[in-house]
Design an enzyme around this catalytic site. Structure first.
Site, PDB file in Angstrom:
ATOM      1  CB  SER A 183      -1.633  -0.402   0.873  1.00 21.34           C
ATOM      2  OG  SER A 183      -0.030  -0.556   2.260  1.00 21.34           O
ATOM      3  CG  HIS A 211      -4.421  -1.513  -1.922  1.00 19.80           C
ATOM      4  ND1 HIS A 211      -4.607   0.134  -1.824  1.00 19.80           N
ATOM      5  CD2 HIS A 211      -3.583  -0.989  -0.591  1.00 19.80           C
ATOM      6  CE1 HIS A 211      -4.433   0.771  -1.122  1.00 19.80           C
ATOM      7  NE2 HIS A 211      -3.778  -0.262   0.303  1.00 19.80           N
ATOM      8  CE  LYS A 243      -6.835   0.559   0.819  1.00 21.44           C
ATOM      9  NZ  LYS A 243      -6.038  -0.575   1.550  1.00 21.44           N
TER      10      LYS A 243
HETATM   11  C1  LIG Z   1      -6.261  -0.949   3.325  1.00 28.02           C
HETATM   12  C2  LIG Z   1      -6.165  -2.049   3.712  1.00 28.02           C
HETATM   13  C3  LIG Z   1      -6.496  -3.297   4.406  1.00 28.02           C
HETATM   14  C4  LIG Z   1      -7.570  -2.895   5.754  1.00 28.02           C
HETATM   15  O1  LIG Z   1      -9.301  -2.665   4.981  1.00 28.02           O
HETATM   16  P1  LIG Z   1     -10.097  -1.911   5.436  1.00 28.02           P
HETATM   17  O2  LIG Z   1     -10.896  -2.056   4.842  1.00 28.02           O
HETATM   18  O3  LIG Z   1      -9.880  -0.607   4.879  1.00 28.02           O
HETATM   19  O4  LIG Z   1     -10.032  -1.868   6.881  1.00 28.02           O
HETATM   20  C5  LIG Z   1      -6.159  -4.157   4.278  1.00 28.02           C
HETATM   21  N1  LIG Z   1      -5.417  -4.449   4.361  1.00 28.02           N
HETATM   22  C6  LIG Z   1      -4.240  -3.732   3.131  1.00 28.02           C
HETATM   23  C7  LIG Z   1      -2.539  -4.226   2.250  1.00 28.02           C
HETATM   24  C8  LIG Z   1      -4.340  -2.053   2.759  1.00 28.02           C
HETATM   25  O5  LIG Z   1      -4.153  -1.823   2.119  1.00 28.02           O
END
Ligand SMILES: *Cc1c(COP(=O)(O)O)cnc(C)c1O
Length: 395
Positions: A183, A211, A243
């Protein structure tokens, strides 16, 4: 008077401020869009994870409104008591299909999907072999499981193989776990190599595709599809609904016995109330839009290419990014704060990312382009980057 004193927090906060490490979230005053208003200012938004522009898509908004009208505002209970609704069942069916898995289970977030699953499938006697840049929710889940944690250098499948070999004891379970897309750097895990390693060592293989879901591979089906691998070879696939899907929530995809186990032992599933109807219905609508408007993914990648090349041509250090996440690495924490602030004044919103989210000396602003950005938006943003970079002596 309160019995304990929290005054020490004031000192710790002052220290964060002095080091340029304190968080001051900006406030979004409209919809999450490519151009929108934060803190009273119209900006080009390069800060969101709204990859496909679904957060404010009319079909998602409509689906949410309709579901609220028909099924109410809240679900009223945890899933295992009275909070499993027909919409949850439908979304889970759709996600299993999307990921090419036999079954899927929805959680309240990607964070709880990871933390709840890792903690539920491993115990004190087991071992977790984890990429050093894996997400915080994987790290927390690993700690909650009480398994031994072994960290391998970023993307180093051979090192992962050695750690699995060194920690192998008959009867001990091993989990090899990686983010699909990282990320903060926007690079992609060497999934085919890691899968071979996991299969050779008999380790459970888990990918966090937060992502990548909706972004990578044919139809946005994620990292496994990107590499053309059979999804049934991957034991656990994690996705987020927060996302590219544009709403909020998370899911686990895998074999039915994994899903059934999580219904019994996934603590966030058991002890925290399920997603409301509006959220769940909007996620189902998002899957429809992804299937019916494939041009969104195409536009996302066209924009990615244009913007990444633009930053590169200007002379910025964009690290090893291969996805719509492009970091602009400047080094010192203060330089990242200054660049972000100056860009905001120029009408471009890119958040600074500093220690402990990234290592000291690797501070950056992180940009994420979306399908909603126009060519003109991105050209204007690049021009702002040029001016800010020159003013700060980064270029
Ligand atoms: C954003 C993210 C999460 C968390 O997801 P949410 O739905 O926002 O809680 C988990 N793993 C990775 C790699 C992320 O980038």
């Amino acid at each position: 008077m309160p019995s304990g004193s929290l005054d020490y927090l004031k000192e710790q906060l002052a220290e964060l401020e002095a080091q340029g490490l304190a968080q001051h979230p900006r406030t979004l005053e409209g919809e999450q869009r490519a151009r929108t208003r934060f803190d009273g200012r119209e900006v080009i938004n390069l800060a969101s994870n709204n990859y496909l522009g679904l957060a404010a898509h009319p079909r998602l908004k409509e689906a949410a409104a309709r579901a609220a009208a028909e099924f109410g505002a809240g679900s009223g209970a945890v899933r295992t008591i009275a909070g499993t609704m027909t919409l949850h069942r439908e979304l889970e069916r759709r996600f299993a299909e999307f990921k090419g898995a036999e079954a899927a289970l929805m959680f309240q977030s990607g964070f709880t999907s990871n933390a709840g699953t890792v903690a539920a499938i491993l115990g004190r006697e087991d071992v977790i072999v984890s990429d050093e840049l894996n997400h915080a929710s994987i790290i927390d889940g690993a700690r909650l499981s009480r398994a031994e944690i072994k960290v391998f250098p970023h993307k180093d499948a051979e090192a992962a193989d050695r750690l699995l070999a060194e920690t192998a004891v008959p009867g001990r379970r091993q989990l090899l776990i990686t983010d699909g897309v990282f990320s903060m750097d926007g690079d992609i895990a060497p999934v085919p190599d890691l899968l071979v390693v996991a299969e050779r060592r008999g380790a459970i293989f888990m990918i966090d595709d937060a992502h990548a879901s909706g972004v990578l591979g044919p139809g946005g089906k994620g990292t496994v599809a990107h590499f053309g691998l059979d999804p049934r070879r991957v034991d656990v696939q994690v996705g987020t609904l927060s996302k590219a899907i544009g709403v909020v929530g998370g899911f686990i995809a895998g074999p039915p016995h994994l899903i059934a186990w999580l219904v019994n032992r996934g603590r966030p599933f058991l002890f925290s109330t399920s997603a409301p109807p509006a959220v769940t219905a909007a996620c189902i609508a998002a899957l429809d839009v992804i299937a019916e408007e494939p041009e969104r993914i195409a536009r996302l990648w066209d924009n990615t290419e244009l913007f990444k090349k633009g930053l590169h041509d200007l002379g910025f250090d964009t690290g090893a990014s291969e996805t719509p996440i492009t970091p602009v690495i400047v080094g010192e924490e203060q330089a990242a704060q200054d660049l972000s602030r100056l860009l905001f004044e120029e009408g471009v919103f890119t958040p600074p990312v500093v220690f402990p989210t990234v290592p000291k000396g690797r501070a950056r602003v992180r940009t994420i382009v979306t399908a909603d950005h126009t060519r003109a938006d991105l050209e204007e943003a690049l021009e702002a980057f040029r001016r800010a970079g020159e003013r700060l002596g980064i270029l």
